[in-house]
Design a protein around this motif. Structure first.
Motif, PDB file in Angstrom:
ATOM      1  N   ASP A 481      22.159  16.072 -10.840  1.00 14.31           N
ATOM      2  CA  ASP A 481      21.607  17.212 -10.096  1.00 14.31           C
ATOM      3  C   ASP A 481      21.873  18.516 -10.822  1.00 14.31           C
ATOM      4  OD1 ASP A 481      20.629  15.610  -8.151  1.00 14.31           O
ATOM      5  OD2 ASP A 481      22.342  15.834  -6.791  1.00 14.31           O
ATOM      6  N   ARG A 482      23.107  18.687 -11.293  1.00 15.88           N
ATOM      7  CA  ARG A 482      23.439  19.935 -11.982  1.00 15.88           C
ATOM      8  C   ARG A 482      23.075  19.874 -13.462  1.00 15.88           C
ATOM      9  NH1 ARG A 482      29.472  21.636 -10.592  1.00 15.88           N
ATOM     10  NH2 ARG A 482      29.854  19.417 -10.951  1.00 15.88           N
ATOM     11  N   TRP A 483      23.279  18.694 -14.065  1.00 12.12           N
ATOM     12  CA  TRP A 483      22.915  18.555 -15.486  1.00 12.12           C
ATOM     13  C   TRP A 483      21.453  18.094 -15.526  1.00 12.12           C
ATOM     14  CZ3 TRP A 483      25.782  20.485 -19.224  1.00 12.12           C
ATOM     15  CH2 TRP A 483      25.455  20.200 -20.536  1.00 12.12           C
ATOM     16  N   SER A 484      20.558  19.052 -15.298  1.00 15.14           N
ATOM     17  CA  SER A 484      19.157  18.722 -15.025  1.00 15.14           C
ATOM     18  C   SER A 484      18.266  18.738 -16.261  1.00 15.14           C
ATOM     19  CB  SER A 484      18.600  19.711 -13.999  1.00 15.14           C
ATOM     20  OG  SER A 484      18.756  21.041 -14.471  1.00 15.14           O
ATOM     21  N   ARG A 485      18.806  19.014 -17.413  1.00 20.59           N
ATOM     22  CA  ARG A 485      17.958  19.067 -18.594  1.00 20.59           C
ATOM     23  C   ARG A 485      17.569  17.661 -19.025  1.00 20.59           C
ATOM     24  NH1 ARG A 485      21.043  20.343 -24.215  1.00 20.59           N
ATOM     25  NH2 ARG A 485      22.504  18.618 -24.244  1.00 20.59           N
ATOM     26  N   PRO A 486      16.463  17.497 -19.777  1.00 23.18           N
ATOM     27  CA  PRO A 486      16.008  16.154 -20.174  1.00 23.18           C
ATOM     28  C   PRO A 486      17.014  15.474 -21.099  1.00 23.18           C
ATOM     29  CG  PRO A 486      14.734  17.860 -21.287  1.00 23.18           C
ATOM     30  CD  PRO A 486      15.552  18.551 -20.247  1.00 23.18           C
ATOM     31  N   PRO A 487      17.097  14.138 -21.047  1.00 24.42           N
ATOM     32  CA  PRO A 487      18.022  13.419 -21.934  1.00 24.42           C
ATOM     33  C   PRO A 487      17.604  13.533 -23.390  1.00 24.42           C
ATOM     34  CG  PRO A 487      16.612  11.889 -20.739  1.00 24.42           C
ATOM     35  CD  PRO A 487      16.359  13.241 -20.153  1.00 24.42           C
ATOM     36  N   SER A 488      18.521  13.109 -24.262  1.00 20.70           N
ATOM     37  CA  SER A 488      18.299  13.267 -25.696  1.00 20.70           C
ATOM     38  C   SER A 488      17.037  12.548 -26.171  1.00 20.70           C
ATOM     39  CB  SER A 488      19.523  12.741 -26.469  1.00 20.70           C
ATOM     40  OG  SER A 488      19.331  12.879 -27.851  1.00 20.70           O
ATOM     41  N   GLU A 489      16.816  11.300 -25.696  1.00 19.92           N
ATOM     42  CA  GLU A 489      15.654  10.537 -26.158  1.00 19.92           C
ATOM     43  C   GLU A 489      14.351  11.218 -25.791  1.00 19.92           C
ATOM     44  OE1 GLU A 489      18.145   9.359 -24.470  1.00 19.92           O
ATOM     45  OE2 GLU A 489      18.891   7.463 -25.297  1.00 19.92           O
ATOM     46  N   GLN A 490      14.359  12.001 -24.727  1.00 18.87           N
ATOM     47  CA  GLN A 490      13.141  12.683 -24.292  1.00 18.87           C
ATOM     48  C   GLN A 490      13.001  14.039 -24.980  1.00 18.87           C
ATOM     49  OE1 GLN A 490      12.776  13.019 -20.036  1.00 18.87           O
ATOM     50  NE2 GLN A 490      11.201  14.584 -20.163  1.00 18.87           N
ATOM     51  N   ALA A 491      14.059  14.810 -25.008  1.00 16.26           N
ATOM     52  CA  ALA A 491      13.999  16.154 -25.602  1.00 16.26           C
ATOM     53  C   ALA A 491      13.816  16.092 -27.117  1.00 16.26           C
ATOM     54  CB  ALA A 491      15.265  16.933 -25.258  1.00 16.26           C
ATOM     55  N   LEU A 492      14.434  15.089 -27.741  1.00 20.77           N
ATOM     56  CA  LEU A 492      14.351  14.948 -29.206  1.00 20.77           C
ATOM     57  C   LEU A 492      13.525  13.719 -29.576  1.00 20.77           C
ATOM     58  CD1 LEU A 492      18.076  15.752 -30.115  1.00 20.77           C
ATOM     59  CD2 LEU A 492      16.141  17.325 -29.988  1.00 20.77           C
ATOM     60  N   ALA A 493      12.509  13.429 -28.762  1.00 19.74           N
ATOM     61  CA  ALA A 493      11.699  12.222 -28.979  1.00 19.74           C
ATOM     62  C   ALA A 493      11.066  12.214 -30.367  1.00 19.74           C
ATOM     63  CB  ALA A 493      10.617  12.122 -27.898  1.00 19.74           C
ATOM     64  N   LYS A 494      10.643  13.394 -30.826  1.00 12.28           N
ATOM     65  CA  LYS A 494      10.024  13.486 -32.150  1.00 12.28           C
ATOM     66  C   LYS A 494      10.972  12.989 -33.239  1.00 12.28           C
ATOM     67  CE  LYS A 494       8.830  17.040 -35.540  1.00 12.28           C
ATOM     68  NZ  LYS A 494       8.715  18.499 -35.765  1.00 12.28           N
ATOM     69  N   TRP A 495      12.234  13.388 -33.148  1.00 10.59           N
ATOM     70  CA  TRP A 495      13.195  13.030 -34.208  1.00 10.59           C
ATOM     71  C   TRP A 495      13.652  11.587 -34.062  1.00 10.59           C
ATOM     72  CZ3 TRP A 495      12.554  16.296 -37.787  1.00 10.59           C
ATOM     73  CH2 TRP A 495      12.280  17.622 -37.497  1.00 10.59           C
ATOM     74  N   TRP A 496      13.759  11.086 -32.825  1.00  9.55           N
ATOM     75  CA  TRP A 496      14.088   9.671 -32.664  1.00  9.55           C
ATOM     76  C   TRP A 496      12.972   8.787 -33.218  1.00  9.55           C
ATOM     77  CZ3 TRP A 496      18.694   7.806 -31.810  1.00  9.55           C
ATOM     78  CH2 TRP A 496      19.650   8.571 -31.134  1.00  9.55           C
ATOM     79  N   LYS A 497      11.733   9.188 -32.972  1.00  9.44           N
ATOM     80  CA  LYS A 497      10.600   8.421 -33.503  1.00  9.44           C
ATOM     81  C   LYS A 497      10.604   8.467 -35.027  1.00  9.44           C
ATOM     82  CE  LYS A 497       6.506   6.370 -33.433  1.00  9.44           C
ATOM     83  NZ  LYS A 497       6.141   6.466 -34.857  1.00  9.44           N
ATOM     84  N   GLN A 498      10.873   9.644 -35.579  1.00 11.13           N
ATOM     85  CA  GLN A 498      10.901   9.761 -37.034  1.00 11.13           C
ATOM     86  C   GLN A 498      12.046   8.944 -37.627  1.00 11.13           C
ATOM     87  OE1 GLN A 498      10.363  13.760 -38.328  1.00 11.13           O
ATOM     88  NE2 GLN A 498      10.832  13.330 -40.451  1.00 11.13           N
ATOM     89  N   SER A 499      13.171   8.880 -36.955  1.00  8.49           N
ATOM     90  CA  SER A 499      14.288   8.074 -37.455  1.00  8.49           C
ATOM     91  C   SER A 499      13.908   6.593 -37.499  1.00  8.49           C
ATOM     92  CB  SER A 499      15.528   8.276 -36.580  1.00  8.49           C
ATOM     93  OG  SER A 499      15.371   7.667 -35.308  1.00  8.49           O
TER      94      SER A 499
END
Length: 842
Positions: A481-499
């Motif tokens: 609820d308080r830590w409401s920002r998107p998770p790493s896989e979603q926010a950095l999806a571009k870089w995970w895909k590139q990896s």
């Protein structure tokens, strides 16, 4: 200074070494020398320094901000967004104004400059003398310029930033600020109409539109996390204030037209609206509260008179609110950006208002991107579609020779003793090249490149994993609820895909490397013989006795030798053709053509940044020069098919002619010679494989480096966001709770007033600004000199004048006509209020 309008504060920043970063980037990425742009670098540094020191509301700041903004937009066609400079800016509004936002992004810098330009226009309107009609008109023009600049920032700059905007520049916040400026501009026109003694019906329509704008600003403010609760209460109070003022003015119009029952109904509703506005008095300043109380006194006095007259004299029925005609709107404002903002690039040039464009002679960054794209596409066409096809044909031909045991069987028969001259020449070639050492050195070089690529890739991957772990720990610690920002896989999806893509390339390359090493091990002992002394070769190749062939045997062997010579000539011709194509591709310089095309695009489309995609038609034209080479593959295949048919035929005749004439020693000699021939061919293949591997890992180095740097920047931004979010969770609980309560209250009001919300699209107004102690007179604002740091100016008229749209003609109000947007559309005259509309209008 206490006032009944709001001003937008400036965002703050710090000095950066912009010129040094530009020079470094030119040196590393462009084919031009940074020394040629020394004057431009000094100029852009000076322009930034002038722009960031605009901290007071003075008209000279407009020129300083617009010039720097235009140069930044022009530079966007020359440089990428990430120039290598970390621009740090402190938010202007919200609860985190002490925490700077840092981004390596030219568009982020431009967004902040434009925000400050809008803030400057807002503050010029705030400090302007609004006690006269001319002063009100000038203040309205400033407010319209501020709204237009915010609109341009929201629609043209933020989407191109390609990163999450700061909290006080998100969609809801910018829309709220834009509507605040429009509301205050419309309020100035309302005040001008009051001072000019215009008809009450006209003033009512102006006030209704003011109320609309304030309501819209308040709605967007509630959705924003940056607009303070004090501002939200201020906007709500102003919305109700001008809704009441509109009804009051319309009641006077009703009195003049002898609609005494409607007069009473509108005055009653005006009292309700004023009371709703005064519910915010705990949070609004004394000037706004005084305006509301002054209006309330006047309306109540008029209501007592109207009710008495109607009850005693006229005896007309008082219609319910649902039967009252919805007020028309007279919208005088629209968010039109100043010309210097919207057409900034076009206004750059020799003797132009905004000066000469900087870095004009620097080739746009898109041209370098286009050159890289073309080179990759050309190499892919040449290597995969032409050369690879030719080499595949040669491989098929060599496999056919090996399956036929050629040329070993013919060499064993032609030269039963010693070593064939062709084999001796090949052995000497390998000795001259020091073949085994060359292979070993190539393997070591390739392995070193591969190790370096893997290390860089693992660095980037490690950053991603570390950021993911940190985010999961914080989410576990604070809750979703308080830590409401998107998770790493979603926010950095571009870089995970590139990896994943890079990992796939590395895995595939590793498998290819293993095949090449296996091929080396299989042929190493034969290559040692070929690179060793002749006596070792002679011991390896057994001698056979000299056989006397029949005339038919001699004829077939001679014919087979002729076909094998044709095969050798075909391979030599094909090898030369491949080298010619490679030389052709290497000398294919598209640079001059790209520069000419870029100059044409900049000349014909000055407002549009040059992009690599705009050179697509040029790529297609240039690649046509390789079409003849690709078409020649068909004839090459036909020639090889004919040659292989002849080879099979000649070899079959040769085998029949010597049947029964060979001995086991001759067969052993054939096998030995064939092994040596095949080892030579394999050596050539391995050398080519290793060279391809070296090129692959060299090219991959650039990709993994960009991956690591991109991940490093993205992770740094995520960590900064995490730090800010942790600070907000730690100290911002009260603000968050208060905002949640406001949102909850707003939602409850909307649910309870569904019909009111529908009617609101077609009744009274949203935006207001000037004092309304009494609707007929404007209270004098606090003297400008009392404002901290303020100066009294007589500012010149800005370049942009507000567009105005008036649905019902307003005689005597001298303002330009223009497009007014959706709020400016005239409401249908047959609409009526519903009984449960409450205090919301329009």
């Amino acid at each position: 200074m206490t006032s009944n309008i709001l001003e937008i504060p400036f965002r703050r920043t710090q000095s950066v070494n912009l010129s040094a970063a530009i020079k470094s980037y030119i040196e590393s990425k462009f084919d031009q020398q940074s020394a040629a742009f020394e004057d431009d670098c000094r100029a852009i540094e000076r322009l930034r320094n002038d722009a960031i020191h605009v901290v007071e509301p003075h008209t000279t700041g407009v020129q300083r901000l617009t010039v720097y903004a235009a140069q930044l937009r022009y530079m966007s066609s020359k440089f990428p967004l990430e120039l290598g400079v970390d621009f740090a800016w402190w938010p202007a509004i919200g609860y985190h104004t002490d925490n700077p936002i840092t981004k390596n992004n030219i568009r982020f810098e431009l967004a902040n400059i434009l925000f400050n330009l809008a803030a400057l226009y807002s503050q010029l309107a705030f400090t302007n003398n609004r006690t006269t009609e001319d002063g009100l008109k000038q203040a309205a023009l400033y407010e319209v310029a501020a709204a237009g600049t915010l609109n341009f920032l929201r629609t043209d700059v933020i989407p191109d930033m390609r990163s999450t905007p700061p909290e006080d520049m998100d969609e809801a916040t910018l829309l709220s600020l834009e509507n605040i400026c429009l509301a205050q501009a419309q309020e100035c026109f309302w005040g001008k109409a009051v001072k000019g003694g215009m008809k009450d019906g006209t003033i009512a329509r102006l006030a209704a539109c003011v109320s609309d704008y304030y309501a819209a600003a308040g709605d967007f403010a509630v959705k924003s996390d940056a607009v303070s609760t004090e501002w939200i209460h201020h906007l709500n109070a102003k919305h109700h204030h001008f809704a009441a003022a509109a009804q009051y003015r319309q009641s006077i119009d009703c009195l003049e037209k002898r609609k005494y029952g409607e007069e009473v109904a509108r005055l009653r509703d005006s009292v309700i609206c004023v009371d709703e506005g005064l519910k915010e008095k705990r949070w609004i300043n004394r000037v706004v509260e005084g305006d509301l109380n002054g209006l309330k006194s006047r309306v109540k006095e008029e209501l007592r008179r109207a009710e008495k007259d109607n009850d005693v004299i006229y005896l007309l029925p008082v219609p319910p609110k649902s039967e009252l005609k919805i007020l028309d709107r007279a919208n005088m404002v629209a968010p039109k950006p100043p010309k210097e903002v919207a057409d900034g690039i076009a206004m750059l040039g020799k003797n132009s208002p905004l000066g000469q464009p900087l870095f004009e002679k620097l080739v746009p960054y898109a041209v370098h991107q286009a050159a890289t794209v073309y080179a990759e596409r050309r190499d892919r066409l040449v290597n995969e579609s032409i050369i690879a096809e030719l080499e595949a044909m040669t491989t098929i031909l060599r496999e056919l020779l090996a399956s036929l045991n050629l040329p070993g069987s013919l060499q064993a028969l032609e030269k039963p003793l010693g070593l064939p001259p062709s084999l001796m020449a090949k052995a000497e070639e390998l000795r001259q090249q020091d073949a085994l050492y060359k292979l070993k050195r190539s393997v070591e070089d390739t392995t070193r490149l591969k190790t370096n690529d893997m290390s860089i890739f693992q660095d980037g991957l490690g950053l991603l994993d570390a950021e993911k772990e940190e985010d999961e720990k914080c989410r576990s610690k604070y809750g979703t609820d308080r830590w409401s920002r998107p998770p790493s896989e979603q926010a950095l999806a571009k870089w995970w895909k590139q990896s994943q893509d890079l990992q796939g390339y590395l895995n595939s390359a590793g498998a290819s490397d293993n095949l090449v090493l296996a091929k080396m091990r299989e042929n190493e002992h034969i290559l040692r013989l070929l690179t060793g002394p002749d006596r070792d070769l002679e011991r390896f190749v057994p001698s056979s006795k000299n056989l006397q062939l029949t005339p038919a045997g001699e004829k077939t062997s001679s014919k087979l030798r002729g076909v094998l010579n044709d095969v050798s000539r075909l391979e030599s011709r094909r090898k030369r053709k491949i080298e010619t194509i490679r030389t052709k591709a290497k000398s294919d310089d598209i640079g001059p053509a790209l520069h000419a095309e870029a100059a044409r695009l900049e000349r014909e489309y000055p407002m549009q940044p040059v992009s690599a995609a705009q050179f697509e038609h040029l790529f297609e034209e240039r690649l046509e020069i390789y079409e003849p080479d690709r078409e020649s593959l068909t004839s090459e295949q036909e020639d090889q098919n004919q040659l292989t048919a002849r080879l099979r035929e000649a070899n079959t005749a040769f085998i029949h002619a010597r049947r029964g004439e060979t001995e086991q020693v001759t067969k052993d000699r054939e096998e030995a010679l064939q092994k040596l021939e095949l080892a030579y061919v394999k050596y050539k293949e391995i050398v080519q494989n290793l060279e391809n591997g070296r090129k692959f890992y060299n090219d991959l180095a650039g990709h993994v480096t960009r991956f690591r740097e991109g991940v490093r920047t993205a992770v740094a931004q995520r960590r900064q966001e995490a730090s800010e979010l942790e600070a907000e969770i730690g100290v911002g609980g009260m603000h968050l709770q208060e905002r949640k309560e406001l949102r909850s209250q707003k939602k409850k009001e909307q649910q309870e007033s569904h019909h009111q919300k529908q009617a609101r699209t077609s009744t009274v107004g949203v935006v207001g600004t000037t004092n309304v102690g009494t609707p007929d007179a404007l209270p004098a604002p606090t003297p400008i000199s009392a404002r901290a740091g303020g100066n009294v100016h007589s500012p010149p008229t800005p370049a942009v004048i507000a567009n105005a749209q008036v649905q019902t003609p307003i005689p005597g109000l001298n303002v330009p006509n223009g497009g007014g947007g959706s709020m400016a559309q005239q409401r249908p005259r047959n609409q009526a209020w519903t009984p449960d509309m409450g205090i919301k209008f329009g």
